[in-house]
Design an enzyme around this catalytic site. Structure first.
Site, PDB file in Angstrom:
ATOM      1  N   ARG A   1       6.934   2.268   7.230  1.00  0.00           N
ATOM      2  CA  ARG A   1       8.063   2.115   8.175  1.00  0.00           C
ATOM      3  C   ARG A   1       7.483   2.015   9.575  1.00  0.00           C
ATOM      4  NH1 ARG A   1      13.738   5.301   8.625  1.00  0.00           N
ATOM      5  NH2 ARG A   1      14.077   3.800   6.946  1.00  0.00           N
TER       6      ARG A   1
ATOM      7  N   HIS B   1      15.112  -4.663   6.862  1.00  0.00           N
ATOM      8  CA  HIS B   1      15.144  -3.429   6.048  1.00  0.00           C
ATOM      9  C   HIS B   1      15.379  -3.854   4.590  1.00  0.00           C
ATOM     10  CE1 HIS B   1      15.241   0.658   5.064  1.00  0.00           C
ATOM     11  NE2 HIS B   1      16.315   1.074   5.701  1.00  0.00           N
TER      12      HIS B   1
ATOM     13  N   GLN C   1      16.457  -1.389   1.702  1.00  0.00           N
ATOM     14  CA  GLN C   1      17.865  -0.997   1.811  1.00  0.00           C
ATOM     15  C   GLN C   1      18.763  -2.052   1.177  1.00  0.00           C
ATOM     16  OE1 GLN C   1      19.266   1.939   3.327  1.00  0.00           O
ATOM     17  NE2 GLN C   1      20.983   1.138   2.134  1.00  0.00           N
TER      18      GLN C   1
ATOM     19  N   ASP D   1      26.405  -0.896  10.561  1.00  0.00           N
ATOM     20  CA  ASP D   1      25.211  -0.092  10.823  1.00  0.00           C
ATOM     21  C   ASP D   1      25.318   0.436  12.247  1.00  0.00           C
ATOM     22  OD1 ASP D   1      22.622   1.016  10.672  1.00  0.00           O
ATOM     23  OD2 ASP D   1      21.645  -0.859  11.264  1.00  0.00           O
TER      24      ASP D   1
ATOM     25  N   CYS E   1      24.180   1.828   5.589  1.00  0.00           N
ATOM     26  CA  CYS E   1      22.852   2.288   5.136  1.00  0.00           C
ATOM     27  C   CYS E   1      22.602   3.743   5.474  1.00  0.00           C
ATOM     28  CB  CYS E   1      21.763   1.383   5.709  1.00  0.00           C
ATOM     29  SG  CYS E   1      21.571   1.489   7.503  1.00  0.00           S
TER      30      CYS E   1
ATOM     31  N   ARG F   1      18.774   3.671  -3.472  1.00  0.00           N
ATOM     32  CA  ARG F   1      17.451   3.462  -2.862  1.00  0.00           C
ATOM     33  C   ARG F   1      16.360   3.882  -3.849  1.00  0.00           C
ATOM     34  NH1 ARG F   1      16.809   3.350   2.707  1.00  0.00           N
ATOM     35  NH2 ARG F   1      14.634   2.916   2.182  1.00  0.00           N
TER      36      ARG F   1
HETATM   37  N1  NVA Z   1      19.253  -0.306  12.223  1.00  0.00           N
HETATM   38  C1  NVA Z   1      18.850   1.064  11.979  1.00  0.00           C
HETATM   39  C2  NVA Z   1      18.746   1.333  10.511  1.00  0.00           C
HETATM   40  C3  NVA Z   1      18.398   2.749  10.145  1.00  0.00           C
HETATM   41  C4  NVA Z   1      18.206   2.972   8.675  1.00  0.00           C
HETATM   42  C5  NVA Z   1      17.534   1.344  12.690  1.00  0.00           C
HETATM   43  O1  NVA Z   1      16.650   0.477  12.666  1.00  0.00           O
HETATM   44  O2  NVA Z   1      17.400   2.418  13.282  1.00  0.00           O
HETATM   45  N1   CP Z   2      18.967   4.074   5.409  1.00  0.00           N
HETATM   46  C1   CP Z   2      17.756   4.573   5.724  1.00  0.00           C
HETATM   47  O1   CP Z   2      16.717   3.875   5.694  1.00  0.00           O
HETATM   48  O2   CP Z   2      17.765   5.900   6.043  1.00  0.00           O
HETATM   49  P1   CP Z   2      16.560   6.748   6.663  1.00  0.00           P
HETATM   50  O3   CP Z   2      16.326   6.229   8.065  1.00  0.00           O
HETATM   51  O4   CP Z   2      17.023   8.170   6.636  1.00  0.00           O
HETATM   52  O5   CP Z   2      15.330   6.535   5.817  1.00  0.00           O
END
Ligand code: NVA
Ligand code: CP
Length: 307
Positions: free
Chosen positions: A101, A128, A131, A223, A263, A291
């Site tokens: 990540r 993502h 997801q 989101d 998500c 997931r």
């Molecule tokens: N768009 C959000 C998704 C979190 C799972 C982010 O990138 O923070």
């Molecule tokens: N939806 C998702 O990726 O959640 P986290 O940021 O908690 O991993």
């Protein structure tokens, strides 16, 4: 040849279905497949915070007989003190797969170019894709199919919007994205999604009207308006996204049996109202659980191709 999963369109429609079918099998029999028996180690690296991704990869790797090595990048040499390429060359000698990540998609591409073991995008600023596999499995479970369904995403043209576009049309869905002016998804992603849609029977539409996007759809998704790394823009974003809350009035424009996805983490009262998030059309807890199942299937699928 080693396959990686860095963005939603790294896999074809048929491959996406293979992974989703395997996920359904693993959901029924969680401990049957021991891809990482040994135990082999899978590195799971976090440059950003996480709950679902951290838990689901750790549990999934363990279910598959492996050892999840969770690495907080602040405690490693990665990035600042050591290049991504050198890190990849060290990790590939010792781990079976690399899950990461991070911020820039280019970093994931560099890791994959320098790694003989599969690299998985566990969220970047741009996509993502793990997801979206979970979202597709959830839709398939609730609707019985994917191809031909209509999905609307309301909110920021962010990583989730790009992944809905690419994964959605790969599955043959009709994807509508509604964002405020100035927050549209990347033009290059819209162009790629439009191109894929021609081969799968899906379609793409991008608008600034949430009502237009949601009218008559089977699935409604949203989101956060403030993604990780955008905290400094919070106040401006809250102002700019006024009118884009997924609430019961907007949801009424969708089909009466439409399902709602998010998500998570969710910010009730901002991108989604509490009554919708916690209401009868919401399938967010199934989505969060899925997931685990899709990522296990993805890791098994990638391991089989890396042999
Ligand atoms: N768009 C959000 C998704 C979190 C799972 C982010 O990138 O923070
Ligand atoms: N939806 C998702 O990726 O959640 P986290 O940021 O908690 O991993």
């Amino acid at each position: 040849m080693t396959r990686h999963f860095l963005k939603d369109d790294d896999i074809s429609q048929a491959e996406q279905q293979e992974i989703l079918q395997l996920a359904l099998e693993l959901k029924k029999a969680p401990y049957l497949v021991k891809t990482f028996a040994g135990p082999k180690t899978v590195a799971v690296i976090f440059d950003k915070t996480s709950t679902r991704t951290r838990v689901s990869f750790a549990v999934g790797i363990s279910d598959l007989g492996g050892y999840p090595l969770i690495i907080e990048s602040q405690g490693s040499q990665l990035g600042v003190k050591e290049s991504i390429a050198d890190t990849a060359k060290v990790l590939e000698r010792q781990v079976a797969q690399i899950v990461w990540r991070t911020y820039a998609q280019a970093g994931l591409e560099e890791m994959a170019q320098n790694s003989k073991v599969p690299v998985i995008n566990a969220l970047s600023d741009e996509y993502h894709p793990c997801q979206l596999l979970a979202d597709l499995l959830t839709i398939q479970e609730h609707k019985g199919t994917l191809a031909g369904l209509k999905l609307a995403y309301i909110g920021d043209g962010n990583n989730m919007a790009s992944s809905y576009l690419l994964a959605g049309v790969t599955a043959g869905m009709h994807v509508s994205i509604a964002t405020p002016v100035g927050y549209s998804p990347a033009e290059s992603v819209v162009a790629r999604a439009t191109h894929i849609a021609k081969t799968t029977g899906g379609s793409v539409s991008v608008t600034n009207s949430p009502k237009e996007a949601v009218t008559g759809v089977d699935v409604v998704a949203t989101d956060t308006w403030v993604s990780m790394g955008q905290e400094d823009e919070k106040q401006k974003r809250l102002n700019d996204f006024s009118g884009f809350t997924l609430d019961s009035e907007l949801l009424q424009k969708a089909k009466s049996d439409a399902i709602v996805l998010h998500c998570l983490p969710a910010y009730r009262g901002y991108e989604i109202s509490a009554d919708v998030l916690d209401g009868p059309q919401s399938v967010i807890w199934d989505e969060a659980e899925n997931r685990l199942h899709v990522q296990k299937a993805l890791m098994v699928w990638l391991a089989e191709r890396a042999k």
